[in-house]
Design a protein around this motif. Structure first.
Motif, PDB file in Angstrom:
ATOM      1  N   GLY A 232       0.796  -1.210   0.000  1.00  0.00           N
ATOM      2  CA  GLY A 232       0.000   0.000   0.000  1.00  0.00           C
ATOM      3  C   GLY A 232       0.833   1.266   0.000  1.00  0.00           C
ATOM      4  N   ARG A 233       0.168   2.386  -0.259  1.00  0.00           N
ATOM      5  CA  ARG A 233       0.851   3.668  -0.398  1.00  0.00           C
ATOM      6  C   ARG A 233       1.607   4.055   0.857  1.00  0.00           C
ATOM      7  NH1 ARG A 233      -0.527   8.432   1.515  1.00  0.00           N
ATOM      8  NH2 ARG A 233      -2.658   7.788   2.015  1.00  0.00           N
ATOM      9  N   THR A 234       1.028   3.810   2.028  1.00  0.00           N
ATOM     10  CA  THR A 234       1.637   4.265   3.274  1.00  0.00           C
ATOM     11  C   THR A 234       2.428   3.176   3.983  1.00  0.00           C
ATOM     12  OG1 THR A 234      -0.359   3.740   4.538  1.00  0.00           O
ATOM     13  CG2 THR A 234      -0.186   5.963   3.617  1.00  0.00           C
ATOM     14  N   GLY A 235       2.545   1.999   3.377  1.00  0.00           N
ATOM     15  CA  GLY A 235       3.244   0.903   4.021  1.00  0.00           C
ATOM     16  C   GLY A 235       4.716   1.204   4.230  1.00  0.00           C
ATOM     17  N   PRO A 268       4.998   6.965  -8.800  1.00  0.00           N
ATOM     18  CA  PRO A 268       4.146   6.518  -9.913  1.00  0.00           C
ATOM     19  C   PRO A 268       2.664   6.457  -9.545  1.00  0.00           C
ATOM     20  CG  PRO A 268       5.205   4.615  -8.895  1.00  0.00           C
ATOM     21  CD  PRO A 268       5.726   5.835  -8.176  1.00  0.00           C
ATOM     22  N   ALA A 269       1.833   7.179 -10.306  1.00  0.00           N
ATOM     23  CA  ALA A 269       0.380   7.085 -10.169  1.00  0.00           C
ATOM     24  C   ALA A 269      -0.089   5.818 -10.898  1.00  0.00           C
ATOM     25  CB  ALA A 269      -0.278   8.325 -10.770  1.00  0.00           C
ATOM     26  N   PRO A 270      -1.220   5.240 -10.495  1.00  0.00           N
ATOM     27  CA  PRO A 270      -2.079   5.659  -9.380  1.00  0.00           C
ATOM     28  C   PRO A 270      -1.680   5.059  -8.029  1.00  0.00           C
ATOM     29  CG  PRO A 270      -3.114   3.831 -10.528  1.00  0.00           C
ATOM     30  CD  PRO A 270      -1.814   4.098 -11.250  1.00  0.00           C
ATOM     31  N   LEU A 271      -0.602   4.253  -8.005  1.00  0.00           N
ATOM     32  CA  LEU A 271      -0.192   3.672  -6.728  1.00  0.00           C
ATOM     33  C   LEU A 271       0.168   4.756  -5.725  1.00  0.00           C
ATOM     34  CD1 LEU A 271       1.948   0.751  -8.175  1.00  0.00           C
ATOM     35  CD2 LEU A 271      -0.239   0.544  -6.988  1.00  0.00           C
ATOM     36  N   ALA A 274      -1.629  11.634  -6.963  1.00  0.00           N
ATOM     37  CA  ALA A 274      -0.996  12.947  -7.094  1.00  0.00           C
ATOM     38  C   ALA A 274      -1.005  13.730  -5.790  1.00  0.00           C
ATOM     39  CB  ALA A 274      -1.692  13.743  -8.200  1.00  0.00           C
ATOM     40  N   GLU A 275      -2.104  13.623  -5.032  1.00  0.00           N
ATOM     41  CA  GLU A 275      -2.201  14.402  -3.794  1.00  0.00           C
ATOM     42  C   GLU A 275      -1.263  13.886  -2.700  1.00  0.00           C
ATOM     43  OE1 GLU A 275      -5.785  11.521  -3.782  1.00  0.00           O
ATOM     44  OE2 GLU A 275      -4.580  12.668  -5.227  1.00  0.00           O
ATOM     45  N   HIS A 276      -0.673  12.719  -2.904  1.00  0.00           N
ATOM     46  CA  HIS A 276       0.246  12.160  -1.919  1.00  0.00           C
ATOM     47  C   HIS A 276       1.683  12.099  -2.438  1.00  0.00           C
ATOM     48  CE1 HIS A 276      -3.095  11.064   0.655  1.00  0.00           C
ATOM     49  NE2 HIS A 276      -3.688  10.457  -0.350  1.00  0.00           N
ATOM     50  N   ALA A 277       1.923  12.631  -3.638  1.00  0.00           N
ATOM     51  CA  ALA A 277       3.253  12.519  -4.238  1.00  0.00           C
ATOM     52  C   ALA A 277       4.311  13.266  -3.420  1.00  0.00           C
ATOM     53  CB  ALA A 277       3.231  13.042  -5.672  1.00  0.00           C
ATOM     54  N   ALA A 278       3.962  14.432  -2.884  1.00  0.00           N
ATOM     55  CA  ALA A 278       4.945  15.206  -2.118  1.00  0.00           C
ATOM     56  C   ALA A 278       5.347  14.465  -0.854  1.00  0.00           C
ATOM     57  CB  ALA A 278       4.382  16.581  -1.780  1.00  0.00           C
ATOM     58  N   THR A 323       5.366  20.416 -14.450  1.00  0.00           N
ATOM     59  CA  THR A 323       4.446  20.091 -15.516  1.00  0.00           C
ATOM     60  C   THR A 323       5.128  20.312 -16.860  1.00  0.00           C
ATOM     61  OG1 THR A 323       3.568  22.333 -15.603  1.00  0.00           O
ATOM     62  CG2 THR A 323       2.466  20.766 -14.117  1.00  0.00           C
ATOM     63  N   ASN A 324       4.475  19.890 -17.907  1.00  0.00           N
ATOM     64  CA  ASN A 324       5.029  20.058 -19.240  1.00  0.00           C
ATOM     65  C   ASN A 324       5.191  21.528 -19.610  1.00  0.00           C
ATOM     66  OD1 ASN A 324       4.076  20.013 -22.523  1.00  0.00           O
ATOM     67  ND2 ASN A 324       5.796  18.725 -21.864  1.00  0.00           N
ATOM     68  N   ASP A 325       4.388  22.405 -19.010  1.00  0.00           N
ATOM     69  CA  ASP A 325       4.524  23.842 -19.308  1.00  0.00           C
ATOM     70  C   ASP A 325       5.340  24.571 -18.248  1.00  0.00           C
ATOM     71  OD1 ASP A 325       2.729  23.804 -17.243  1.00  0.00           O
ATOM     72  OD2 ASP A 325       1.111  24.846 -18.308  1.00  0.00           O
ATOM     73  N   GLY A 326       6.061  23.834 -17.388  1.00  0.00           N
ATOM     74  CA  GLY A 326       7.045  24.447 -16.518  1.00  0.00           C
ATOM     75  C   GLY A 326       6.592  24.839 -15.133  1.00  0.00           C
ATOM     76  N   ARG A 327       5.369  24.480 -14.738  1.00  0.00           N
ATOM     77  CA  ARG A 327       4.920  24.807 -13.380  1.00  0.00           C
ATOM     78  C   ARG A 327       5.466  23.781 -12.392  1.00  0.00           C
ATOM     79  NH1 ARG A 327       0.021  23.648 -13.021  1.00  0.00           N
ATOM     80  NH2 ARG A 327      -0.371  22.892 -15.130  1.00  0.00           N
ATOM     81  N   VAL A 328       5.924  24.249 -11.248  1.00  0.00           N
ATOM     82  CA  VAL A 328       6.478  23.351 -10.231  1.00  0.00           C
ATOM     83  C   VAL A 328       5.332  22.598  -9.541  1.00  0.00           C
ATOM     84  CG1 VAL A 328       7.872  23.183  -8.138  1.00  0.00           C
ATOM     85  CG2 VAL A 328       8.423  24.905  -9.872  1.00  0.00           C
ATOM     86  N   LYS A 329       5.467  21.281  -9.463  1.00  0.00           N
ATOM     87  CA  LYS A 329       4.464  20.437  -8.826  1.00  0.00           C
ATOM     88  C   LYS A 329       4.817  20.236  -7.348  1.00  0.00           C
ATOM     89  CE  LYS A 329       3.412  16.793 -11.291  1.00  0.00           C
ATOM     90  NZ  LYS A 329       3.632  15.599 -12.152  1.00  0.00           N
ATOM     91  N   PRO A 330       3.890  19.720  -6.546  1.00  0.00           N
ATOM     92  CA  PRO A 330       4.200  19.496  -5.128  1.00  0.00           C
ATOM     93  C   PRO A 330       5.440  18.639  -4.899  1.00  0.00           C
ATOM     94  CG  PRO A 330       1.843  19.379  -5.458  1.00  0.00           C
ATOM     95  CD  PRO A 330       2.457  19.507  -6.831  1.00  0.00           C
TER      96      PRO A 330
END
Length: 417
Positions: A232-235, A268-271, A274-278, A323-330
């Motif tokens: 799992g994601r938090t394991g 890697p999504a969806p494992l 996106a909201e937990h990537a940071a 992102t592809n247009d250069g915005r910084v993601k979390p």
């Protein structure tokens, strides 16, 4: 000459995936677009990039290494230098994001084993030597990586593998690493495999080769290999998979202080939604940097793949720090924050006193994979608050080796439960 790494300071970088055209950008090379991408990476506080010439674009014929392509690679390295970024070059691409890139002179009517055919290997050596020599005088050139996970061509599950033995893999690695050294003496040249080298019983590329050939051990940590599916994601296993692979790599090294480079790791999504990537990014990097002798962390990847490009696996479109247009993601914000916090700090994790014993028999590598006895025992130890190392069974009685690594206790997977 560029030092392999500042003493006691981990490096932070990204695998450079160009925002315009992905790796096909070499076909329409735009230095201004590259500079824009590199500006964004420098702004995150990164200190290096790993870049990927596409082998058939650079060497479309065995006797033709395109001068213009080599010059464009040098231009990219110089643009990186202007922004304070060092450059590692992956030579044989090889395999990238589910696509294979092999020259026509190795395929179909010219089908030849890329690891054993004398003409192919000589062509590879010429190519790697040429790229290394073109950058040898650049102060920001770290060195060459032979290729991206090229071991995936040597066995299943590849649909058309170039099958070899471990002895043949050893001979090939020795030859191509020597070519890099000839082109750029004294640089940090290494090779990099995906985790089958550590986890797959019939994989001809071995942990010993990964941990003993080249100037550092490269680790590519991906939790879509069964780790996140099982835990799992938090394991604990998911959050510390990269650290586990680093410790597994250290077990096989002859030099207790051999550097380990976490050269690929991503969310890697969806494992990893996106909201937990940071959070995953922070936990993964902090766990990895709790291991000794980590050269650095190079995130996969710099920019998302454009949705204008077809046929990628879904997860490949969203792995970027930007992102592809250069915005910084979390995740990009998390890497930038860690890089800033670590900048200038002495890097000295405590030794790991308890070591888990692993059988060095190649036919037992699956015990180290997710679900295997060694893997699951390691995870249980971490969950109990232990900071485990890993040691080969053949070294349990080697007091000098154990002392050099700070190991005072060894346990078997069976003892862990």
């Amino acid at each position: 000459m560029l030092s392999p790494a500042p003493s006691g300071t981990p490096r932070f970088g990204a695998n450079y995936t160009p925002s315009q055209g992905w790796f096909h950008h070499w076909l329409d090379f735009d230095l201004d677009a590259v500079r824009t991408d590199l500006d964004a990476l420098a702004a995150l506080g990164l200190d290096h990039v790993r870049v990927f010439p596409i082998w058939p674009y650079f060497q479309p014929n065995r006797a033709l290494i395109r001068p213009r392509a080599v010059d464009q690679l040098v231009q990219l390295a110089d643009a990186a230098a202007e922004r304070g970024l060092d450059v590692n070059v992956d030579g044989l691409q090889g395999h990238l994001s589910s696509f294979d890139f092999l020259p026509a002179w190795t395929q179909t009517w010219h089908r030849r084993n890329i690891f054993t055919d004398p003409d192919v290997v000589a062509g590879q050596a010429d190519y790697l030597r040429t790229l290394a020599a073109a950058l040898a005088d650049r102060p920001n050139f770290i060195g060459m990586t032979i290729g991206n996970e090229i071991n995936q061509f040597s066995a299943g599950p590849h649909p058309d593998p170039d099958r070899i033995t471990a002895e043949q893999a050893d001979a090939w690695l020795t030859t191509v690493l020597a070519a890099c050294e000839e082109g750029a003496p004294g640089r940090l040249h290494l090779h990099a495999e995906y985790d089958a080298a550590w986890y797959q019983d019939d994989q001809p590329f071995t942990p010993a080769q990964a941990a003993r050939l080249g100037g550092a051990t490269a680790v590519h940590s991906w939790v879509f290999n069964g780790t996140a599916q099982r835990h799992g994601r938090t394991g604990t296993a998911t959050r510390t998979h990269a650290a586990y692979m680093i410790e597994l790599a250290k077990a096989w090294a002859l030099d207790p202080r051999r550097p380990v480079w976490l050269q690929e790791v991503g969310a890697p999504a969806p494992l990893i939604p996106a909201e937990h990537a940071a959070a995953f990014t922070e936990e993964t990097i902090e766990a990895a940097l709790d291991c000794q002798d980590v050269w650095g962390v190079t995130w996969w990847c710099s920019h998302d793949v454009s949705r204008d490009l077809a046929d990628f696996p879904e997860l490949e479109y969203s792995l970027g720090l930007l992102t592809n247009d250069g915005r910084v993601k979390p995740a990009g914000e998390a890497v930038a924050r860690i890089a800033e916090e670590r900048r200038g700090r002495t890097y000295a994790p405590a030794p790991r006193a308890t070591a888990l014993v692993v059988d060095e028999a190649l036919s037992r590598r699956s015990a180290c994979a997710p679900g295997g006895a060694v893997f699951e025992a390691y995870v249980r130890l971490v969950a109990q608050g232990v900071r485990p190392a890993v040691v080969l069974a053949g070294r349990v009685a080697d007091a000098e080796h154990l002392a050099a690594r700070g190991i005072s206790e060894v346990v078997s997977p069976e003892e862990v439960g």
